[in-house]
Design an enzyme around this catalytic site. Structure first.
Site, PDB file in Angstrom:
ATOM      1  CG  ASP A  51     -34.303  39.588  52.949  1.00  0.00           C
ATOM      2  OD1 ASP A  51     -34.231  40.436  52.115  1.00  0.00           O
ATOM      3  OD2 ASP A  51     -33.504  38.708  53.336  1.00  0.00           O
ATOM      4  N   GLY A  67     -54.423  36.027  58.016  1.00  0.00           N
ATOM      5  CA  GLY A  67     -54.849  37.507  57.766  1.00  0.00           C
ATOM      6  C   GLY A  67     -53.583  38.431  57.980  1.00  0.00           C
ATOM      7  N   GLY A  77     -28.307  33.746  45.368  1.00  0.00           N
ATOM      8  CA  GLY A  77     -27.487  35.060  45.738  1.00  0.00           C
ATOM      9  C   GLY A  77     -26.460  34.892  46.904  1.00  0.00           C
ATOM     10  CG  HIS A  78     -27.982  34.140  49.909  1.00  0.00           C
ATOM     11  ND1 HIS A  78     -27.770  35.299  51.169  1.00  0.00           N
ATOM     12  CD2 HIS A  78     -29.106  34.145  49.522  1.00  0.00           C
ATOM     13  CE1 HIS A  78     -29.346  35.826  51.276  1.00  0.00           C
ATOM     14  NE2 HIS A  78     -29.872  35.074  50.277  1.00  0.00           N
ATOM     15  CG  HIS A 127     -27.500  39.704  47.123  1.00  0.00           C
ATOM     16  ND1 HIS A 127     -27.284  38.290  47.576  1.00  0.00           N
ATOM     17  CD2 HIS A 127     -28.619  40.143  47.715  1.00  0.00           C
ATOM     18  CE1 HIS A 127     -28.588  38.054  48.188  1.00  0.00           C
ATOM     19  NE2 HIS A 127     -29.347  39.214  48.200  1.00  0.00           N
ATOM     20  CG  ASP A 167     -25.466  35.544  53.813  1.00  0.00           C
ATOM     21  OD1 ASP A 167     -26.582  34.996  54.500  1.00  0.00           O
ATOM     22  OD2 ASP A 167     -25.510  35.737  52.279  1.00  0.00           O
ATOM     23  CG  HIS A 216     -29.195  36.791  56.219  1.00  0.00           C
ATOM     24  ND1 HIS A 216     -29.722  35.693  55.259  1.00  0.00           N
ATOM     25  CD2 HIS A 216     -29.767  37.941  55.792  1.00  0.00           C
ATOM     26  CE1 HIS A 216     -30.573  36.499  54.649  1.00  0.00           C
ATOM     27  NE2 HIS A 216     -30.706  37.618  54.578  1.00  0.00           N
TER      28      HIS A 216
END
Length: 645
Positions: A163, A134, A457-458, A230, A284, A480
């Protein structure tokens, strides 16, 4: 530092988290500060002994002793000078406080604090886990920032993914501060704030990376945007300039030498900052387990060309992330090349594409896009539908197509479907379910394991090494990612020569404090997750989730009865209502027996003058629960309701 105790297979004891340090009793004397990864090392000054000298009869004992004293005195003076120099280098203390984004994917948020100024990097959200029934989204617990809201000078955003910006509307409702970002990022934020009726109340400021290295001044902290690559345009890293030194935050990045649009990552600027001196790098960690380099987005374009040819006379449906503008541009380019019209399905896809066209990040010729309501008038071989749902989200457009619930699109054997994304960890089952349902409807489905229809993209390991080598940070803080990503990134940093004592594996809520010389975890602030359910923010907690899980597993039995207090008799009921437990019409014997047991227990309590509702409810619940479990081995939630007359 002596490495003899380090684990040769990994980071081992050399790089440990604050909690590990705390468990080992790594505390400073006389205070509660955790002495963790301190860069300053005390020198062990060896005292010269007579064994250090040649035993020559020509040297008198007095001369030997005098020489030793001179050496000791010189070393002592040198040590004192080094300590004075070291103390002189110490600067104003700066705190780095990760509010979210560590040991998880999503809800990225970091506070940089210096004296009376706080700058926030990103304000993201995460999607709920399977054990959060929920719940719509999850945002960081920013209690500490609410307690210090008078210090907050602004929020700086690295890029426009959920995010990193998804939590902004909820934060700005409580703390209204300026928000800085690149044009596309601010454009996407505008859409979110408009949905929450906040747009007119908030101050949004566009900034772009520049050759002159413009710096946003926010109190005693300055922020410079640095261009990175990215999976969304306008992504930036940041050079955060503090009195203690420069802190580089990469944001989400990769190195793409052939980007679809825009320029390549500004490696020269990262290198220039590295030459001048970088205090700390926050980088990252998402792809830290993957070797090599991340492939260019253009590889997906090559695959699209082949797949468009394979589709031939069929209708094309391509699902991807709505924010992946580069991917959408390549789909549009192939539609132009093959003479197909493009229709858009999914609210977020419509919003992002509209904003990207408006700002010039997506180039679509007039007449290419058609309304989703008019697709039935276009021949299948001349149509491509761009849709959301690449992660198998329950209410996404592709999921509704697979379950025959989409109003405009009906799947048939004449459909050629491409899922251009990799399932986010935890979404694999949902994606597989959608793929299976689409195939059962006769469609041909292409996904990543079959063709190269998605690239990350990382940054992978080699790009992470490149960033570390260019910036040459004194301290390194991997961010991250989940714990396994962060620790692997730390190991990579150690492998290329970062001092293991200067690698900090932090937790959400840790206060990482530095004076430009040392960097320690000196405490914690409140951290965690706040659950958003509908319009409620934070009102769903562990107890509510437990009840929801209970209901979803075993169902509910409601017992309703009315008693007369004056006579101590049952006036009506008890009536039993089952929801999610058993179908009453097929279990009448069970329900009748359960009713008789409840009646006997109620009469027993009333005979003893136990009219208190709490006592009655507790007794009813106990006997009914015991009986149901004995008969069915199930434990439904039992909700007694008693009324008086």
């Amino acid at each position: 530092m002596n490495n003899s105790n380090a684990n040769s297979n990994g980071i081992g004891s050399a790089v440990r988290s604050p909690r590990q340090a705390r468990q080992k009793g790594n505390y400073g004397k006389g205070d509660n500060k955790r002495k963790y990864h301190v860069s300053g090392k005390s020198r062990n000054l060896e005292r010269p002994t007579t064994s250090s000298f040649k035993h020559d009869s020509a040297i008198s004992p007095n001369l030997k002793n005098g020489t030793a004293m001179v050496n000791r005195s010189a070393k002592k003076q040198q040590s004192q000078q080094n300590n004075k120099k070291r103390d002189a280098q110490r600067k104003t203390h700066v705190k780095i406080i990760p509010i979210g984004g560590l040991y998880e994917i999503g809800k990225n948020m970091t506070a940089i604090e210096c004296v009376n100024d706080i700058v926030i990097v990103d304000c993201g959200m995460a999607f709920p886990d399977a054990d959060m029934p929920g719940v719509d989204i999850v945002i960081p617990d920013y209690t500490y920032l609410e307690q210090n809201k008078e210090k907050i000078r602004g929020i700086v955003l690295t890029h426009g993914h959920e995010d990193h910006i998804g939590g902004l509307p909820y934060f700005l409702k409580k703390i209204n501060v300026p928000v800085y970002g690149t044009p596309l990022t601010i454009g996407l934020v505008e859409g979110k704030l408009r949905e929450h009726n906040l747009l007119d109340q908030c101050r949004l400021i566009c900034e772009t990376p520049s050759a002159s290295h413009n710096t946003i001044k926010l109190g005693c902290i300055g922020v410079e945007f640095i261009r990175v690559n990215h999976s969304i345009p306008d992504a930036v890293g940041m050079a955060i300039k503090t009195p203690a030194g420069v802190i580089i935050h990469t944001g989400d990045f990769k190195v793409d030498y052939t980007p679809i649009s825009g320029e390549i990552i500004d490696l020269a600027r990262f290198a220039e900052l590295g030459q001048k001196g970088v205090l700390a790098l926050m980088s990252d960690s998402t792809n830290s387990e993957r070797q090599g380099f991340t492939k260019s987005e253009r590889n997906v374009g090559d695959s699209f060309e082949k797949l468009f040819a394979m589709a031939d006379k069929k209708r094309l449906i391509i699902a991807t992330f709505s924010s992946n503008i580069h991917r959408i541009q390549q789909i549009v380019d192939n539609c132009i090349r093959t003479g197909r019209k493009a229709a858009i399905s999914g609210r977020s896809m419509v919003n992002v594409i509209s904003k990207s066209i408006e700002l010039g990040y997506l180039k679509v010729p007039d007449g290419l896009l058609v309304d989703i309501d008019s697709i039935n008038s276009i021949p299948a071989q001349n149509l491509c539908i761009i849709t959301t749902g690449s992660q198998g989200e329950p209410m996404s457009a592709l999921t509704r197509m697979s379950s025959k619930m989409h109003r405009q699109v009906s799947i048939s054997p004449n459909d050629f479907i491409i899922i251009s994304a990799t399932p986010i960890p935890g979404n694999e089952k949902s994606v597989n379910c959608v793929v299976n349902e689409l195939m059962q409807l006769g469609a041909e489905v292409i996904y990543e394991s079959m063709y190269e229809v998605h690239v990350s993209g990382h940054a992978c390991q080699e790009e992470q090494k490149l960033m570390l080598a260019l910036t040459k940070p004194k301290f390194f803080i991997p961010v991250h990612g989940e714990y396994k990503h962060i620790t692997r990134h730390a190991r990579t940093a150690k492998e290329i020569g970062i001092d293991e004592e200067n690698i900090i594996i932090a937790h959400n809520g840790d206060v990482i404090e530095t004076d430009g010389v040392d960097m320690n975890v000196t405490g914690t602030v409140p951290s965690g997750q706040v659950l958003v359910d509908g319009l409620g923010v934070g009102d769903v907690g562990a107890i509510v989730l437990r009840d929801r899980a209970h209901l979803s597993q075993d169902g509910l039995v409601i017992v309703v009865s009315t008693i007369d207090r004056s006579t101590g008799r049952i006036v009506s009921g008890p009536d039993l209502v089952s929801r999610g437990f058993v179908y009453v019409r097929e279990s009448e014997e069970l329900m009748d027996s359960a009713k008789e047991i409840v009646v006997r227990e109620m009469e027993k309590c009333l005979y003893k003058n136990h009219f208190d509702h709490n006592t009655l409810k507790s007794k009813m619940k106990d006997v009914l629960s015991e009986y149901i479990y004995a008969q069915t081995k199930r434990k439904p939630m039992i909700l007694p309701i008693i009324m008086d007359v």
